[in-house]
Design an enzyme around this catalytic site. Sequence first.
Site, short mmCIF file in Angstrom:
data_model
loop_
_atom_site.label_atom_id
_atom_site.label_comp_id
_atom_site.label_asym_id
_atom_site.label_seq_id
_atom_site.Cartn_x
_atom_site.Cartn_y
_atom_site.Cartn_z
N LYS A 92 -58.19 19.58 73.06
CA LYS A 92 -57.84 20.81 72.40
C LYS A 92 -57.37 20.41 71.04
O LYS A 92 -57.11 21.33 70.03
CB LYS A 92 -56.77 21.52 73.36
CG LYS A 92 -57.40 21.83 74.69
CD LYS A 92 -57.98 23.09 74.52
CE LYS A 92 -58.33 23.85 75.79
NZ LYS A 92 -58.82 25.20 75.74
N ASP A 115 -52.81 27.14 79.00
CA ASP A 115 -52.36 26.40 80.12
C ASP A 115 -51.47 25.14 79.82
O ASP A 115 -50.92 24.42 80.43
CB ASP A 115 -53.50 26.12 80.79
CG ASP A 115 -54.24 26.94 81.50
OD1 ASP A 115 -53.50 27.71 82.15
OD2 ASP A 115 -55.45 27.33 81.32
#
Length: 401
Positions: free
Chosen positions: A75, A123
């Site tokens: 990410k 998340d």
Amino acid sequence: MFLMNSHPDHHAPLDPRDSEMLGVAAATEVERFLTFRENSAPTPLVSLSGLASHLGVGSIHLKDEGQRLGLGSFKALGGSYTVIRLVLEEAGRRLGRSLDVSELHDPEVRAVARTMTFACATDGNHGRSVAQGAELVGARAAIFVHSHVSDERVAAIARFGAEMIRVDGTYDESVREAARVATENGWTIVSDTSWPGYERIPSLVMQGYTAIVHEALKALPEPPTHVFVQVGVGGIAAAVAAHFALALGSDRPFFVAVDPARAACMVESARAGRPVAVPPGEPTVMAMLDCYEPSLVAWRILSRVGDAFMTVDEEDAVAVMRRLASPLGGDPAVIAGESGGVGLAGLMRAACDPAIREALGLGPSSRIFVVNTEGATDPAKYEHHVGLSPTAVLARAAEPA
């Protein structure tokens, strides 16, 4: 669950928007942007020859994104890259000229960045990347986290100076709340999932992920024949599948998208032939993939260049964490978080199921590529599942044979 892609668009050319965003030229530009980042280097490409022999395939190469830009997950490539792009675009509009990434820290660019707030739901890993990008350029970040995000992951985001906002419910509910609040406040949403009317920014996030394949193709001895990648909302899987297709054309590998059984939104979309949401149930241990509605852009891509869709169970995810920590046949140890090894878990399940193995054409000549999408982003949870801390795993791996 295992499904071959039967969608009418399977093998159709990618949408021109996706080809432009995820092709070789775009990946080359991402690579150039990375040269302006501190601690930027290609992540390791690990050969797992012992595991390959055990599974009866020719080779397995794993791209270890647990070491990316100090954030511990792939990410790091998406959210921060997109924040930088958006700041340069906004500064360019206000200053009336095109700006290059080399000008990112110029005073006039930073003055524009200070007026901007970037928001997202997460998340854990995507929010950390957006927050890091905002800190890097001098902007604000507001990060929305749902009920199941651990305090350790919240703290890891907050250390970049982000405002943390808890939302009751699931990841998908936090996405909707982040969009609502951001719209009210004039903030810029940097989401890794897309919805009708909101596609360009998620596509930029996915563009950042093309660095994974761009680097891998330079390092692999031969292109892979099969690729297994975990899904979530679909951004990483779609970016990897699309870039392989655009870089290799008709020689692209067979692509398998792997979902958690408890959050199988992409598998159910493949079954339905259209994007569908699945009802939330018991949370999956694969926390970064605990998503119940696919990204529309990701579905558009995977319906064309995703060749098969499958699920893995909770015990599969934990088993692959342990296998990578205690490898076979002289393979190096790899620290993989709960979601990190899910693509590899898909391969292990497929290789041991005669029907799936035959459907995928797995055999001694198969060259497999997988991505470890995260390291131990929650060290306490990692130790709970593996029985050793990440430090202990690395220390044991460093001991003389």
